[in-house]
Design an enzyme around this catalytic site. Structure first.
Site, PDB file in Angstrom:
ATOM      1  CE  LYS A 258      -1.507 -52.999  10.375  1.00 29.33           C
ATOM      2  NZ  LYS A 258      -1.370 -54.389   9.881  1.00 29.33           N
ATOM      3  CG  ASP A 263       3.368 -56.118  11.972  1.00 31.59           C
ATOM      4  OD1 ASP A 263       3.640 -56.677  13.068  1.00 31.59           O
ATOM      5  OD2 ASP A 263       2.567 -56.599  11.137  1.00 31.59           O
ATOM      6  CE  LYS A 270       4.813 -58.845   9.802  1.00 35.42           C
ATOM      7  NZ  LYS A 270       3.774 -59.660   9.186  1.00 35.42           N
ATOM      8  CG  ASP A 281       1.706 -53.005   9.006  1.00 34.61           C
ATOM      9  OD1 ASP A 281       0.892 -53.149   8.078  1.00 34.61           O
ATOM     10  OD2 ASP A 281       1.683 -53.706  10.045  1.00 34.61           O
ATOM     11  CG  ASP A 340       2.583 -60.910  12.072  1.00 30.97           C
ATOM     12  OD1 ASP A 340       2.618 -59.664  12.130  1.00 30.97           O
ATOM     13  OD2 ASP A 340       3.065 -61.577  11.135  1.00 30.97           O
ATOM     14  CD  GLU A 342       0.028 -55.962  13.339  1.00 40.01           C
ATOM     15  OE1 GLU A 342       0.154 -57.196  13.185  1.00 40.01           O
ATOM     16  OE2 GLU A 342       0.067 -55.171  12.381  1.00 40.01           O
ATOM     17  NE  ARG A 344      -6.620 -59.749  12.292  1.00 41.66           N
ATOM     18  CZ  ARG A 344      -6.635 -60.870  11.586  1.00 41.66           C
ATOM     19  NH1 ARG A 344      -7.509 -61.815  11.873  1.00 41.66           N
ATOM     20  NH2 ARG A 344      -5.790 -61.054  10.582  1.00 41.66           N
TER      21      ARG A 344
HETATM   22  N1  BES Z   1       1.095 -56.042   8.316  1.00 41.62           N
HETATM   23  C1  BES Z   1       0.791 -57.386   8.096  1.00 41.62           C
HETATM   24  C2  BES Z   1       0.178 -57.666   6.728  1.00 41.62           C
HETATM   25  C3  BES Z   1       1.050 -57.452   5.527  1.00 41.62           C
HETATM   26  C4  BES Z   1       1.652 -58.524   4.927  1.00 41.62           C
HETATM   27  C5  BES Z   1       1.205 -56.208   4.988  1.00 41.62           C
HETATM   28  C6  BES Z   1       2.427 -58.335   3.805  1.00 41.62           C
HETATM   29  C7  BES Z   1       1.980 -56.002   3.866  1.00 41.62           C
HETATM   30  C8  BES Z   1       2.583 -57.072   3.268  1.00 41.62           C
HETATM   31  C9  BES Z   1      -0.206 -57.877   9.145  1.00 41.62           C
HETATM   32  O1  BES Z   1      -0.109 -57.285  10.381  1.00 41.62           O
HETATM   33  C10 BES Z   1       0.065 -59.324   9.335  1.00 41.62           C
HETATM   34  O2  BES Z   1       1.110 -59.640   9.846  1.00 41.62           O
HETATM   35  N2  BES Z   1      -0.867 -60.166   8.953  1.00 41.62           N
HETATM   36  C11 BES Z   1      -0.728 -61.549   9.090  1.00 41.62           C
HETATM   37  C12 BES Z   1      -2.035 -62.080   9.627  1.00 41.62           C
HETATM   38  C13 BES Z   1      -1.976 -63.515  10.041  1.00 41.62           C
HETATM   39  C14 BES Z   1      -1.111 -63.698  11.252  1.00 41.62           C
HETATM   40  C15 BES Z   1      -3.391 -63.944  10.323  1.00 41.62           C
HETATM   41  C16 BES Z   1      -0.437 -62.164   7.729  1.00 41.62           C
HETATM   42  O3  BES Z   1      -1.020 -61.718   6.750  1.00 41.62           O
HETATM   43  O4  BES Z   1       0.384 -63.052   7.645  1.00 41.62           O
HETATM   44 ZN    ZN Z   2       0.653 -55.375  10.430  1.00 41.54          ZN
HETATM   45 MG    MG Z   3       1.253 -58.271  11.650  1.00 46.98          MG
END
Ligand code: BES
Ligand code: ZN
Ligand code: MG
Length: 501
Positions: A258, A263, A270, A281, A340, A342, A344
């Protein structure tokens, strides 16, 4: 830091780390130091517990010597990981003492083979010695410059040197990955990440091809493009190829990292507190880039292609929005419920690409994908979703060699129901629960039944504490595991890589 095997005579050593087992074995230690150890043990001031450190100075014949005694615990329970942890503590003590050069006594043990022993010593010390101070005007932090490993028997030197070469290559790769993760998003964006991959390709001898927006559009990577289009930085598809086994070109291991260089969450924005760390990220990308350098440097007899779909997830008039329905390179439609989620979207196009265009026959993706994995496993274990138990057991066994812990999530069909959309083929959100599993299975929809491992490193990619051989910030997680996984599939089907002997 430079680590090498050395023959310097005892009398010329100024600063030395002496490993000591808790249960007494110390035949390699010179008599006067042994006397000190015995006195300390009798007074219970130093027992030799794993990672215990005791510092003293003594008058050498020519020099004033500084000695760091390092406990290794009971020999019976010795593992590579314990060696890494113990030696990292000795290194931290030496740093605290502001030493620049250090000699480290190698030790014998039946429990861990000499190659694994030297690798663990080198890794533990070098990784704890890492410092990211590109931006400090006052580069105060002291680091150790040279480590001489002493006491290696002549007949063992070749094997130990082999181990040290492999360790040094992995250490450099992990430094590279940590640097990439620690650099902020105003210096590392798709173009600069791609440039760094190109430089490393030249240095280590793997091929790098970088595609810009036109080619990405031409490939119909609409999922990747949807995430990228809110940013002014052009997305880059970074393709790295290494063919170490040209006779077997139909076996290709695909690594997908990734590569969100930032992000923000996009319109599903966020909160600030969660956003600051989002320069990390792209840690999955850093891991595959790092692994490629070692795979190439160590001439592993495997064919490996690595792909990074690098972009930023931002907000602008052009950005994708919750509610959008988009397509993907594989042709499946996706309803966007949360911008968010994103990672995947970028990963499915990269995975489809690596299978269709680069002929990968096995795929590993590695991604900082979900906060849910941190809730489930904490910051020390990487979460895994897979479609293949045999491939997972390979991962489990190399994880014992790398010291990077993994844990498999269940992936029953019920979870797959949660990512089906009412109005498109899939939706990019799996609901409130089981977020790591549904995110993984979303990617699984694009792997076409070839053996696949998904590594969610959202918890393990960075550390908020300085502990053992981790430093604050990027950890470089994945570099070693991917390297050994690739090595295992070709060189050591029976026992893993560097296990004993
Ligand atoms: N990059 C984040 C995941 C992440 C969270 C990485 C904390 C490192 C530390 C990812 O893109 C994300 O935002 N995931 C969301 C998914 C949700 C919207 C289903 C999450 O985990 O909140
Ligand atoms: Zn992310
Ligand atoms: Mg995200």
């Amino acid at each position: 830091m430079n680590i090498k095997i050395s023959d310097i005579a005892c009398d010329n050593i100024e600063n030395v780390v002496v490993p000591v087992f808790e249960d007494g074995k110390s035949d390699y230690i010179c008599d006067d130091v042994k006397a000190v150890i015995n006195t300390l043990k009798n007074k219970e001031q130093f027992k030799g517990k794993c990672g215990e450190v005791f510092f003293f100075t003594k008058n050498g014949e020519n020099n004033f010597k500084q000695v760091i005694l390092l406990g290794l615990g009971k020999e019976e329970g010795l593992t590579s990981e314990k060696i890494r942890v113990a030696y990292s503590k000795a290194l931290r003590k030496a740093k605290e003492l502001k030493l620049q050069d250090l000699s480290v006594r190698f030790f014998e043990s039946e429990k861990v083979c000499r190659k694994s022993r030297i690798k663990a010593i080198a890794e533990g010390m070098a990784l704890a010695n890492y410092a990211f101070n590109n931006y400090k005007s006052d580069k105060k932090e002291s680091t150790i410059k040279n480590i001489n490993v002493i006491g290696v028997k002549d007949e063992d030197k070749n094997k130990v040197q082999e181990g040290l070469d492999e360790a040094n290559s992995l250490i450099n790769a992990i430094y590279e990955a940590r640097n990439l993760v620690n650099e902020p998003a105003n210096t590392i964006y798709p173009e600069t990440l791609a440039k760094r991959a190109e430089e490393l390709g030249k240095e280590f001898g793997f091929e790098v091809e970088v595609f810009g927006e036109n080619k990405i559009q031409e490939l119909k990577m609409e999922a990747f493009m949807s995430v990228a289009k809110g940013s002014n930085h052009e997305p880059k598809l970074i393709v790295m190829r290494y063919f170490g086994d040209k006779a077997n070109k139909d076996n290709v291991i695909g690594l997908v990292g990734k590569g969100l260089t930032y992000d923000s969450g996009g319109y599903s924005i966020k909160p600030t507190a969660g956003m600051v760390s989002m320069k990390t990220d792209m840690a999955g990308a850093a891991a595959v880039i790092g692994a490629m350098t070692s795979i190439s440097k160590m001439d592993i007899k495997a064919n490996v292609v690595a792909v990074v779909a690098a972009c930023e997830n931002l907000i602008s008039g052009a950005a994708y929005k919750p509610g959008d329905i988009i397509s993907s390179m594989a042709g499946k439609s996706i309803e966007i419920l949360n911008t968010d989620a994103e990672g995947r979207l970028t990963l499915i196009d990269a995975v489809h690409y690596i299978i269709e265009k680069e002929n990968a026959t096995k795929v590993v993706d590695i991604a900082t994908l979900t906060g849910a994995v941190v809730a489930a496993l904490g910051k020390t274990v990487t979460g895994v979703v897979t479609n293949n138990d045999e491939f997972y057991s390979d991962l489990e066994s190399v994880s014992k060699v790398s010291g990077e812990k993994v844990w498999k999530f269940p992936a029953f069909d019920e979870y797959k129901e949660l990512i089906k959309s009412d109005i498109a083929d899939l939706q990019n959100l799996g609901g409130k629960y089981g977020g790591t599993i549904t995110a993984g299975l979303f990617i699984g929809e694009f792997v076409q039944d070839i053996p696949w491992l998904h590594l969610d490193i959202a918890g393990t990619a960075d550390s908020n504490v300085e502990k053992e051989y981790l430093t604050k910030g990027g950890t470089g997680v994945g570099v070693k595991t991917l390297y050994y996984l690739v090595k295992k599939t070709v060189e050591c089907k029976e026992k893993c890589c560097c296990n004993n002997k």
